[in-house]
Design an enzyme around this catalytic site. Structure first.
Site, PDB file in Angstrom:
ATOM      1  N   SER A  84      -9.468  -1.321   7.654  1.00  0.00           N
ATOM      2  CA  SER A  84      -9.015  -1.098   6.271  1.00  0.00           C
ATOM      3  C   SER A  84      -8.511  -2.300   5.499  1.00  0.00           C
ATOM      4  O   SER A  84      -8.394  -2.213   4.278  1.00  0.00           O
ATOM      5  CB  SER A  84      -7.943  -0.027   6.249  1.00  0.00           C
TER       6      SER A  84
ATOM      7  N   SER B  31      -9.559   1.389   3.804  1.00  0.00           N
ATOM      8  CA  SER B  31      -8.768   2.262   2.965  1.00  0.00           C
ATOM      9  C   SER B  31      -7.759   1.517   2.080  1.00  0.00           C
ATOM     10  O   SER B  31      -7.206   2.114   1.169  1.00  0.00           O
ATOM     11  CB  SER B  31      -8.011   3.267   3.826  1.00  0.00           C
TER      12      SER B  31
ATOM     13  N   LYS C 175       0.870  -1.189   0.000  1.00  0.00           N
ATOM     14  CA  LYS C 175       0.000   0.000   0.000  1.00  0.00           C
ATOM     15  C   LYS C 175       0.904   1.234   0.000  1.00  0.00           C
ATOM     16  O   LYS C 175       2.006   1.199   0.575  1.00  0.00           O
ATOM     17  CB  LYS C 175      -0.860  -0.103   1.271  1.00  0.00           C
TER      18      LYS C 175
HETATM   19  N1  GLN Z   1     -12.703   3.087   7.616  1.00  0.00           N
HETATM   20  C1  GLN Z   1     -12.011   3.481   8.803  1.00  0.00           C
HETATM   21  C2  GLN Z   1     -11.816   4.973   8.831  1.00  0.00           C
HETATM   22  O1  GLN Z   1     -12.257   5.633   7.966  1.00  0.00           O
HETATM   23  C3  GLN Z   1     -10.738   2.740   8.972  1.00  0.00           C
HETATM   24  C4  GLN Z   1      -9.646   3.184   8.105  1.00  0.00           C
HETATM   25  C5  GLN Z   1      -8.401   2.389   8.337  1.00  0.00           C
HETATM   26  O2  GLN Z   1      -8.429   1.298   8.906  1.00  0.00           O
HETATM   27  N2  GLN Z   1      -7.282   2.952   7.915  1.00  0.00           N
HETATM   28  O3  GLN Z   1     -11.239   5.504   9.729  1.00  0.00           O
END
Ligand code: GLN
Length: 467
Positions: A176, A152, A77
């Site tokens: 994420s 994400s 990532k």
């Molecule tokens: N969807 C969650 C957020 O928006 C988690 C994001 C993540 O795990 N980086 O914070």
């Protein structure tokens, strides 16, 4: 060779038996990336040196070198630093940032012989659940082009699902890795907090960031995690525990007690409920026991997450001041600015007692309730998302609607437990995952259960039809 049929295991066999070289394998993926990435936006940057890395791997193999990921094309990532490529975290603020060192995870992957084929897209800085918050083109779902991929780690989910590389890494701060896992029909792992080093991964929330794999199969994820994990002198929160070869112990005679937490099922769409229940039934048919539980603090997990994690975001992003790295703070996106404001407010003096400190007390309570419940069961099982992959643009303008995506994934981040999303039956023709949460550092049990679920469904065989 048809890369859509490959898994880590079969690619390794192919390489070992000289049926193809790493250069040929990497070339096949690069051709697919060239064809599909302009539409699917899985990668922020493709590695111009990928074939050079593949050639070096082939030379090592010719010399008889054996390494766990020798010649395997994979993609970190774009918040994992790799000194040979820019790391943007999908924000234009870091558009031209080339790190001076590698994250521990990337160093380990390189030492294991892997080929970095590119860096994958994400919701910038990790801020999102759909992949839509990126400055590098919204990733599209390989199984339904007009829909989101989950976020994400959206780029890694897309890249693995669309067979643009064999495996991807992700960082799971609030779901994420499990979210794109669920929406892209791939396995997404959030290891125990402290299992994998955070060193050199652009920090979102230091107390919940957990680095893990996204892969086509459970076995691949198990092997990938055993390479990534381990104590690291550069990250004081990593623990000194031996890292099992998870993939060698997937088969087991053990009979598990599986907990269904009532709060995870409240208000769940009937179609989802049916599919999750069917997966539970299959596990029962294998002789595992199911126990119904209630963990009341789960209901408050999202507000706890928002108040604590956003405070850490505000703190971690203060280093991007336009002097040391990249461009100045005007380059932050709307969602990031919103989080910095909420987080600063929640933890600032005069407000902390009302917000941040209360959320921290709640977090302790949740952790305690998880621990107690996990003394009576081996794992919790339930849904990952409360709704199916939505249309791109559908929730983006309403942050509260978007935050609802996270209610079922954030609890395991607040408590630090390991969790995985493993693909099960599609709902309305769209991918869907089963979440398995285990005791701290018991990733082995988590993989064993996930492996059985995978045997029941074998969803990785259902490849998407790309447009
Ligand atoms: N969807 C969650 C957020 O928006 C988690 C994001 C993540 O795990 N980086 O914070």
């Amino acid at each position: 060779m048809d890369v859509t049929e490959l898994t880590l295991k079969s690619a390794q066999t192919g390489l070992e038996q000289n049926r193809f070289t790493s250069v040929e394998l990497t070339q096949s993926y690069l051709e697919r990336i060239k064809k599909y990435n302009p539409k699917y936006h899985a990668f922020v940057t493709v590695n111009p040196q990928a074939l050079v890395e593949a050639k070096a791997a082939d030379q090592l193999r010719a010399k008889g070198k054996k390494l766990p990921l020798l010649g395997i094309p994979l993609a970190p990532k774009d918040n994992f630093l790799y000194s040979k490529m820019r790391s943007t975290a999908a924000s234009k603020l870091l558009d031209n940032y080339i790190p001076q060192y590698d994250s521990t995870v990337v160093s380990k992957l390189k030492a294991a012989g892997a080929v970095v084929i590119g860096k994958t897209n994400l919701d910038f800085w990790g801020h999102g659940s759909s992949g839509e918050h990126t400055d590098y083109g919204i990733p599209h779902n390989p199984y339904a082009f007009d829909r989101v991929t989950g976020g994400s780690s959206s780029g890694s989910g897309t890249a693995v699902a669309a067979d643009l590389c064999l495996m991807g890494t992700g960082s799971d701060t609030g779901g994420s890795n499990r979210q794109p896992g669920s929406y892209c029909n791939v396995v997404g792992v959030k290891p125990t907090y402290g299992r994998v080093s955070r060193y050199g991964v652009i920090a979102m929330a230091s107390s919940t960031d957990s680095m893990g794999p996204l892969t086509k199969t459970v076995e691949d994820a198990a092997k990938f995690l055993s390479v990534m994990a381990g104590h690291d002198l550069l990250d004081a929160t990593t623990v000194k525990l031996p890292v099992p070869h998870y993939h060698l112990n997937l088969e087991t005679e053990r009979k598990f007690t599986l907990g269904l937490i009532a709060e995870y099922f409240e208000g769940l769409d009937k179609k989802y409920l049916k599919v999750i229940e069917a997966a539970v039934k299959k596990l029962e048919d294998r002789g595992h026991q199911v126990k119904r539980l209630s963990i009341p603090a789960v209901k408050y997990a999202y507000p706890m997450y928002c108040l604590t994690v956003f405070a850490e975001i505000a703190s971690n992003l203060s280093r991007f001041d336009g002097i040391r790295y990249g461009y100045d703070r005007d380059a932050f996106g709307e969602e990031t600015k919103r989080r910095i404001m909420i987080g600063t407010h929640s933890a600032s003096s005069g407000y902390a007692d009302k917000y941040y400190n209360q959320a921290m007390a709640g977090r302790k309570m949740l952790t305690y309730q998880f621990k107690q419940a996990l003394e009576t069961v081996d794992a919790f099982i339930g849904p990952v998302f409360p709704f199916p992959p939505f249309k791109i643009g559908e929730r983006e303008t309403d942050p509260l609607k978007m935050y609802l995506s996270d209610v079922l994934t954030v609890p395991a981040n607040l408590t630090g437990n390991p969790a995985v999303s493993v693909p099960i039956e599609f709902v309305n023709g769209l991918p869907n995952g089963l979440q398995i949460i285990c005791k701290h550092f018991d990733e082995q049990t988590m993989f064993q259960i996930a492996h059985q679920v995978e045997e029941d469904y074998q969803m990785y065989k259902l490849r998407p039809k790309l447009v």
